[in-house]
Design an enzyme around this catalytic site. Structure first.
Site, PDB file in Angstrom:
ATOM      1  N   GLU A  82     -25.964  28.011  13.467  1.00  0.00           N
ATOM      2  CA  GLU A  82     -26.882  27.916  12.468  1.00  0.00           C
ATOM      3  C   GLU A  82     -27.463  26.403  12.583  1.00  0.00           C
ATOM      4  OE1 GLU A  82     -24.633  28.792   8.946  1.00  0.00           O
ATOM      5  OE2 GLU A  82     -24.169  30.718   9.790  1.00  0.00           O
ATOM      6  N   HIS A 207     -26.698  25.483   5.797  1.00  0.00           N
ATOM      7  CA  HIS A 207     -26.244  26.798   6.507  1.00  0.00           C
ATOM      8  C   HIS A 207     -27.431  27.587   6.746  1.00  0.00           C
ATOM      9  CE1 HIS A 207     -21.761  26.495   5.965  1.00  0.00           C
ATOM     10  NE2 HIS A 207     -22.411  25.481   5.444  1.00  0.00           N
ATOM     11  N   GLU A 298     -28.663  27.643   2.082  1.00  0.00           N
ATOM     12  CA  GLU A 298     -28.939  28.513   3.157  1.00  0.00           C
ATOM     13  C   GLU A 298     -30.397  28.169   3.358  1.00  0.00           C
ATOM     14  OE1 GLU A 298     -26.892  30.500   4.896  1.00  0.00           O
ATOM     15  OE2 GLU A 298     -24.950  30.373   3.455  1.00  0.00           O
TER      16      GLU A 298
END
Length: 476
Positions: A82, A207, A298
């Protein structure tokens, strides 16, 4: 991009590309050289394969904690495949240096009143594997095949098991001794020591795989750990922090931009971690073990997008990163002293209606993130009378409200003594002296063999530092 080139020179014109581990460290060192008055690099340890976990910090007095100056940290690339968070934090470090030198008042204020720590890669070994294969499915775990986010102590279950006990606590939960008998990755070990050594107030981990900001609890309170809304006592604060990032992001709060598995449960780009995907992760550990409030960002559903998209990602997140760091100055801060003006370390700062305290540091200072409104706040310490104050925090505060406490000596109340001796237990870190073993495992002089991604169950058969069980799986 022009501002980077103006500060770092023509050789850095190819900024929005993926950088190797060596290049990343070189960039951080270059920033330190160009901005020595506000930037400093330091290492918190090494990965299993010996790669340095290099941090760069920004402050008007780098290398030193200053009284009442909040400490902020950003962690990227916990999962090696990631990669957006890693690149984003490299760009952020370059931006803080260049914009500070060019006289940007907002950045200068932020750096002069905060101490910002940036760890671009927590998992450089996993990144090395992912980038060498150019595949996002490779390199998620570290070189031991350990998922680092699931490698932190599960303190959330400890809290859930005690929630029916009178006066149970949700802060400064000690690490259970049994944790050290499991597989503790050197990267996890290094980050835990780092978290305990600096009085962090605010944190974000970056992430990929979705587009949302997740906040604690990460572990579901459902008996079978099924996904279930599981708010912390500071749910209002965490929602405010998550919204701060999501709203400032160019697309995250838009329903049309949602992607990934969070779509069914997220609200305007934010989601309770346990309601989405129940795990015992790093953000719960920060909240339950220290004074630090951490969220997980994210950055997009493509974990390893093409380089052509990196500039767009930076553009989408730049304002959100600044807004989030400024959120460290929300709430209140102050110093707790005795009648003689001496600092009281370890005093507890409590807020009525929130079953989660923060504690004062060595200089008696504290920071307490709070939402706008009226709060009843108290300070207490063993051997002192409790002091209580009512605090009004208006909307859109740009600096934390200063709330000091002066405590008077009082006879020791035996009823206030901790029967479980939590204070001594909390001070126990690595009581079985695993540090030397971890350092030996991460010795860069050890011979390295090319690593292949192992099945998910591989680490159950490999003790840290042990040999690979070739007798079990001949084709590996």
């Amino acid at each position: 991009m022009d501002q980077f080139v103006a500060i770092f020179g023509a050789k850095m014109t190819k900024i929005f590309v993926y950088h190797s581990n060596a290049q990343t460290n070189s960039i951080l060192k270059t920033i330190e050289d160009r901005c020595p008055e506000i930037a400093k690099t330091y290492s918190i340890g090494r990965s299993l394969e010996g790669r340095e976990l290099l941090v760069i910090e920004f402050s008007n007095n780098p290398g030193h904690h200053e009284l009442l100056e909040p400490e902020i940290k950003f962690i990227g690339n916990m999962h090696g495949n990631e990669v957006l968070g890693r690149q984003l934090l490299i760009y952020l470090a370059q931006s803080l240096c260049s914009e500070y030198l060019q006289g940007d008042e907002r950045i200068q204020t932020l750096v002069n009143t905060s101490r910002i720590h940036i760890l671009p890669s927590m998992n450089p070994d996993g990144y090395e594997l992912a980038v060498s294969r150019l595949q996002e499915r490779m390199g998620r775990n570290n070189a031991q095949n350990i998922d680092l986010n699931r490698n932190f102590p599960d303190l959330t279950s400890v809290v859930y098991n005690r929630r029916r006990q009178k006066g149970y606590r949700t802060d400064h939960i000690p690490i259970p001794d049994y944790y050290w008998f499991g597989k503790v990755a050197p990267e996890t070990y290094a980050v835990m020591k780092w978290i305990r050594s600096i009085p962090f107030v605010l944190s974000a981990s970056f992430h990929g795989g979705d587009l949302v900001v997740s906040y604690p609890y990460d572990m579901s309170k459902h008996p079978l750990e099924h996904n279930m809304l599981s708010p912390t006592p500071d749910d209002k604060v965490f929602k405010l922090l998550a919204r701060t990032y999501a709203k400032a992001h160019e697309t995250m709060s838009s329903e049309n931009s949602r992607c990934g598995s969070s779509r069914s449960v997220s609200q305007k780009g934010t989601v309770n971690g346990a309601q989405w995907s129940s795990i015992a992760g790093m953000q719960d550990f920060n909240y339950l073990h220290t004074n630090c409030f951490e969220v997980t960002v994210e950055l997009g559903c493509d974990k390893f997008p093409p380089e052509e998209e990196l500039f767009l990602v930076w553009h989408q997140n730049h304002e959100a990163l600044i807004d989030f760091m400024e959120a460290a100055h929300r709430g209140i801060s102050g110093i707790v002293k005795d009648e003689g003006g001496n600092a009281i370390p370890g005093a507890r700062i409590s807020v009525v209606g929130i079953r989660h305290d923060v504690t004062t540091g060595e200089n008696g200072e504290y920071w307490r993130l709070l939402t706008p409104g009226i709060h009843v706040v108290s300070a207490s310490a063993l051997g002192y009378t409790k002091a209580i104050k009512k605090v009004h925090l208006p909307q859109r505060m740009h600096t934390a409200g200063r709330v000091d406490f002066f405590l008077q000596k009082a006879p020791l109340d035996l009823d206030t003594l901790d029967p479980e001796n939590v204070t001594d237990s909390y001070a126990r870190f690595d009581p079985f002296n695993q540090y030397e073993r971890y350092m030996l495992m991460a010795d860069p002089s050890q011979n390295r063999e090319e690593r292949l991604e192992k099945p998910w169950w591989w680490s159950y058969f490999v003790l840290p530092g042990g040999t690979t069980p070739t007798w079990l799986l001949r084709h590996y």
